[in-house]
Enzyme design. Sequence first.
Site, PDB file in Angstrom:
ATOM      1  N   HIS A 137      -3.068  45.813 -86.962  1.00 59.93           N
ATOM      2  CA  HIS A 137      -3.422  46.832 -87.935  1.00 59.93           C
ATOM      3  C   HIS A 137      -4.112  47.977 -87.210  1.00 59.93           C
ATOM      4  O   HIS A 137      -4.854  47.746 -86.261  1.00 59.93           O
ATOM      5  CB  HIS A 137      -4.362  46.257 -89.002  1.00 59.93           C
ATOM      6  CG  HIS A 137      -4.417  47.104 -90.219  1.00 59.93           C
ATOM      7  ND1 HIS A 137      -5.265  48.173 -90.338  1.00 59.93           N
ATOM      8  CD2 HIS A 137      -3.684  47.071 -91.359  1.00 59.93           C
ATOM      9  CE1 HIS A 137      -5.061  48.752 -91.504  1.00 59.93           C
ATOM     10  NE2 HIS A 137      -4.109  48.106 -92.140  1.00 59.93           N
ATOM     11  N   ASP A 170       0.343  41.667 -95.087  1.00 60.72           N
ATOM     12  CA  ASP A 170       1.753  41.359 -95.334  1.00 60.72           C
ATOM     13  C   ASP A 170       2.198  40.013 -94.764  1.00 60.72           C
ATOM     14  O   ASP A 170       3.331  39.600 -95.005  1.00 60.72           O
ATOM     15  CB  ASP A 170       2.641  42.465 -94.734  1.00 60.72           C
ATOM     16  CG  ASP A 170       2.562  43.735 -95.552  1.00 60.72           C
ATOM     17  OD1 ASP A 170       2.404  43.612 -96.778  1.00 60.72           O
ATOM     18  OD2 ASP A 170       2.650  44.824 -94.971  1.00 60.72           O
TER      19      ASP A 170
END
Length: 428
Positions: free
Chosen positions: A307, A364
């Site tokens: 991320h 996700d």
Amino acid sequence: MSEIAKIELDGTIYELPVVVGTENEKAVDISSLRGKSGYITLDRGFKNTGSCESAITFLDGEKGILRYRGYPIEQLAENASFLEVTYLILKGELPTKQELADFEGVIDNHTLVHEDMKRFFEAYPNKAHPMGILASMICSMSTFYPESQDPNRPKEAFELSINRLIAKFPTLAAMVYKNAVRHPFMYPKNDIGYVENFMFMTWGMPTEDYVPDPIISAALNKLLILHADHEQNCSASTVRIVGSSQANLYASISAGISALWGPLHGGANQAVIEMLEMIQNDGGDLDKWIAKAKDKNDSFRLMGFGHRVYKNFDPRATIIKKACDDILEQLGVKDPTLEIAKKLEEVALNDEYFKSRGLYPNVDFYSGIIYKAIGIPTEMFTVMFAMGRLPGWIAQWQEMLDNSEPIGRPRQVYVGATKRDFVPLDKR
Ligand code: CMC
């Protein structure tokens, strides 16, 4: 006394103001730098650039903190309804019981979409990706409500556009699904909740009574809340920048949907399941795929890992992983991809490559396993993400307008050819 940053360029020292946020985040305001010195700053991918001051969402990537309007994501995901969180994100405060009831009533009033919109669906090829259709449908709303294109309309008219969008989004998302499976569209049912209505329009049939399963509605409610905003990510920044040209709400949100579609952003939820299934079909050799993810000559990346902001853990992933275990158990679903996901996470988290780069499962990584378990087809996963992110996008758009932010227009460092004279075609 407020802090000042100093930068020395060509022997001259320039003083620049430092901006400090409510959580003590510090930024050097470089907006006057070019005017004073002729220099701009260069920051590919805006890795170190704040594009605005925002009061919507706070996140601390090092500590794994995420709060909407000050409220921790863990508390909201555990206790709130998605429309309650939508209200909070849009208006800045949690609603009272009455305010929430009024808001739900307004949304219920606008769930129906114009009959003519049904005809658009007939034109798409049956393999059309749901995100392509969704982005077009949301943009098309501006053609049915042309007054939304007027940037100078009164405040109430802006609110009407927002309420219509929140109300019709699940209707259109469900129509996208029904179109894909070639089942008849279901009209909204307004005496059930927002999430339940989406389930009814998705899985209900005209020939039978459909009662939404509370396990599934609770799971969807949680997932939507976890996705509701994430400050200046790729799609939110897109919405703000498109909206900064005074493009209408529907066009701006449609642009956000397109940005979200990419596999490095929201499209990762689809890519994760496809990756897990590919690993499973390939025999489940995790070491092989970990080695591929680490190989700089191989384009394979571990989807659902890493991320831009979180470098220790993604708090949304922690909540989703637990929810995933609970929901699969409650539904009695045994999914071999969950086992692969868990083993993959374990191997990666103990691998120096992933550790040293701060690569952890993101939101996700496990969300697709839940979507799959509750019957959402893989290509619809990112549509679900978009439905969750809607309040965040709207709030970001609204805040940009309320703050009278200037049109988004970055600069560049030109590295192309210097001036040269045109050569006529017969002389080349
Ligand atoms: N697998 C393997 N290596 C990776 C991965 C990955 N998933 N993610 C980052 N790296 C490596 C990357 O190669 C780089 O290595 P090096 O320093 O040797 O060049 C280093 O880690 C830093 O990566 P980056 O690409 O510079 O980081 P970024 O902040 O630009 O990208 C990211 C962030 C999310 C796009 C990236 O981690 C990625 O591609 N992840 C997979 C896609 C994904 O899961 N996206 C969903 C994000 S969360 C949902 C949302 O969008 O909100």
